[in-house]
Design a protein around this motif. Structure first.
Motif, short mmCIF file in Angstrom:
data_model
loop_
_atom_site.label_atom_id
_atom_site.label_comp_id
_atom_site.label_asym_id
_atom_site.label_seq_id
_atom_site.Cartn_x
_atom_site.Cartn_y
_atom_site.Cartn_z
N ASP A 96 -39.65 -132.85 11.59
CA ASP A 96 -38.50 -132.71 10.87
C ASP A 96 -37.27 -132.68 11.92
N LYS A 97 -36.11 -133.17 11.43
CA LYS A 97 -34.91 -132.70 12.02
C LYS A 97 -34.13 -131.93 11.03
N GLY A 98 -33.33 -130.91 10.95
CA GLY A 98 -32.60 -130.26 10.19
C GLY A 98 -31.70 -129.24 10.54
N VAL A 99 -30.70 -128.88 9.82
CA VAL A 99 -29.80 -128.11 10.50
C VAL A 99 -29.77 -126.65 9.77
N PHE A 100 -29.82 -125.49 10.02
CA PHE A 100 -29.80 -124.18 9.55
C PHE A 100 -28.85 -123.32 9.99
N ILE A 101 -28.34 -122.70 8.80
CA ILE A 101 -26.93 -121.87 9.03
C ILE A 101 -27.56 -120.41 8.70
N LEU A 102 -27.24 -119.39 9.59
CA LEU A 102 -27.82 -118.09 9.27
C LEU A 102 -26.70 -117.01 9.32
N PRO A 103 -26.40 -116.45 8.30
CA PRO A 103 -25.41 -115.35 8.40
C PRO A 103 -25.64 -114.07 9.30
N ALA A 104 -24.72 -113.51 9.79
CA ALA A 104 -24.88 -112.46 10.87
C ALA A 104 -25.99 -111.74 10.72
N ASN A 105 -26.40 -111.12 9.43
CA ASN A 105 -27.54 -110.22 9.15
C ASN A 105 -28.94 -110.92 9.40
N LEU A 106 -28.82 -112.24 9.37
CA LEU A 106 -30.18 -112.88 10.02
C LEU A 106 -30.19 -113.60 11.55
N ALA A 107 -29.06 -113.27 12.10
CA ALA A 107 -28.78 -113.84 13.31
C ALA A 107 -28.56 -112.67 14.43
N GLY B 218 -26.23 -110.25 14.04
CA GLY B 218 -25.80 -108.92 13.38
C GLY B 218 -24.39 -108.30 13.81
N GLY B 219 -23.98 -107.26 13.91
CA GLY B 219 -22.75 -106.76 14.19
C GLY B 219 -22.31 -106.51 15.74
N SER B 220 -23.23 -106.94 16.64
CA SER B 220 -23.06 -106.79 17.82
C SER B 220 -22.65 -108.21 18.39
N SER B 221 -21.82 -107.96 19.51
CA SER B 221 -21.20 -109.44 20.10
C SER B 221 -22.47 -109.55 21.36
N TYR B 222 -22.39 -110.76 21.77
CA TYR B 222 -23.47 -111.24 22.83
C TYR B 222 -22.77 -112.23 23.72
N GLY B 223 -23.49 -112.11 25.03
CA GLY B 223 -22.81 -113.12 25.86
C GLY B 223 -21.56 -112.98 26.50
N ASN B 224 -20.97 -111.98 26.69
CA ASN B 224 -19.56 -111.46 26.86
C ASN B 224 -18.61 -112.06 26.11
N GLY B 225 -19.03 -111.82 24.78
CA GLY B 225 -18.04 -112.32 23.76
C GLY B 225 -18.45 -113.71 23.19
N LEU B 226 -19.30 -114.64 23.88
CA LEU B 226 -19.52 -115.92 23.38
C LEU B 226 -20.08 -115.91 21.88
N ILE B 227 -20.63 -114.89 21.67
CA ILE B 227 -20.92 -114.70 20.26
C ILE B 227 -20.29 -113.35 19.67
N PRO B 228 -19.24 -113.46 18.80
CA PRO B 228 -18.54 -112.49 18.38
C PRO B 228 -19.56 -111.67 17.39
N ALA B 229 -19.27 -110.30 17.22
CA ALA B 229 -19.87 -109.77 16.09
C ALA B 229 -19.74 -110.30 14.83
N PHE B 230 -20.74 -110.17 13.88
CA PHE B 230 -20.82 -110.48 12.81
C PHE B 230 -20.63 -112.50 12.59
N SER B 231 -21.06 -113.05 13.48
CA SER B 231 -20.96 -114.36 13.63
C SER B 231 -22.16 -115.07 13.00
N VAL B 232 -21.55 -116.23 12.26
CA VAL B 232 -22.46 -117.05 11.55
C VAL B 232 -23.04 -118.12 12.64
N ILE B 233 -24.20 -118.40 12.57
CA ILE B 233 -25.03 -119.03 13.66
C ILE B 233 -25.50 -120.27 12.76
N LYS B 234 -25.24 -121.52 13.55
CA LYS B 234 -25.65 -122.88 13.17
C LYS B 234 -26.65 -123.37 14.12
#
Length: 298
Positions: free
Chosen positions: A123-134, A136-152
């Protein structure tokens, strides 16, 4: 309690309640923002997305042909590209270098655990996760991932292997040909013999050289902080080990006791002879292990 103390206590209770309410309101607002951003992304990209009970959105863009779905303890290998909704790249595997990611179902929880649950082999697919499934409320990677980010995450599930299939692949990868298979299931192949070498005595300590590998490569950092991509989870020279006393993992202990001083071997341990259903450092639960072992003359 006097009146002044009562009013002071009441003030702190009200203040604490107000502070908590503000926090909960802020979190609720972020959840609403995530949902709104996801809906806009789905609409603008014309995705035929489904929503899971957990709150993840996904769309299988291309279905595999085998229909095989991963079970507990299976090893899955996959390629992925992880981004923010604005397209900013967070992480990915390398197709050019043929560096896929390996994950043993039921071991470490990760951001991939939920998406892989909804995929079949090929399978090939696209998955979109809200912050609570990714993240959360913390930033990562020196701000590369801001807090509360949606991840695809775009994922291609390359293969699903049972433990026995992983072991067969390890034998080919690590050149284990015509090995001895012991009654316990240990796969043993001597690579350097020393017929006149001294046999090891149980419950005594010896210096041992070894390198341990998984059945797939993974990203890690070396002592200098350099990113590496290989299957080695441990490697030591001159490690003092008490052999034949039940202090080592069962397969390693069995394999080392089959050597004489001056001999080397490659051994492959089914997970039941390794760490079984337990995670151990970077070693996922239910993982077969391969060791190159040597007992130098001492």
């Amino acid at each position: 309690m006097n009146r002044s103390t009562f009013y002071l206590s009441l003030f702190f209770i009200v203040a604490l309640f107000g502070f908590s309410s503000c926090n909960f309101n802020a979190i609720d607002q972020q959840v609403e923002n995530n949902e709104s951003d996801i809906q806009k992304y789905i609409a603008s990209n014309k995705l035929n997305a489904q929503k899971t009970p957990e709150g993840m959105y996904y769309s299988i863009l291309s279905a595999g042909t085998t229909g095989k779905q991963a079970n507990y303890t299976d090893l899955v290998k996959f390629h992925y590209v992880m981004t923010l909704l604005n397209g900013s790249k967070v992480d990915s595997t390398s197709r050019i270098l043929n560096q896929s990611r390996g994950y043993v179902i039921g071991s470490f929880e990760s951001i991939f655990t939920l998406p892989l649950r909804y995929m079949k082999e090929g399978d090939k697919g696209v998955f979109i996760l809200p912050a609570n499934l990714a993240f959360g409320g913390s930033s990562y990677g020196n701000g590369l991932i801001p807090a509360f980010s949606v991840i695809k995450i775009d994922i291609e599930l390359i293969s699903i292997q049972t433990e026995n299939q992983v072991i067969e692949e390890m034998k080919k990868t690590y050149n284990v040909n015509n090995p001895e298979v012991t009654a316990t299931g240990l796969i043993f192949q001597k690579t350097i013999s020393n017929p006149t070498g001294k046999a090891l005595t149980p419950t005594q300590s010896y210096l041992v050289n070894y390198t341990g590998r998984l059945g797939y490569s993974y990203l890690k950092l070396d002592a200098a902080g350099k990113v590496l991509y290989d299957p080695i989870f441990d490697s030591r020279t001159g490690a003092s080990m008490l052999v034949g006393a039940g202090q080592l993992i069962a397969g390693f202990d069995e394999g080392i006791m089959k050597l004489k001083m001056g001999e080397k071997a490659i051994i492959i341990l089914p997970s039941k002879l390794g760490y079984g259903a337990n995670n151990q450092g970077s070693i996922p639960a239910n993982s077969p292990l391969c060791f190159e072992i040597e007992v130098p003359i001492q």
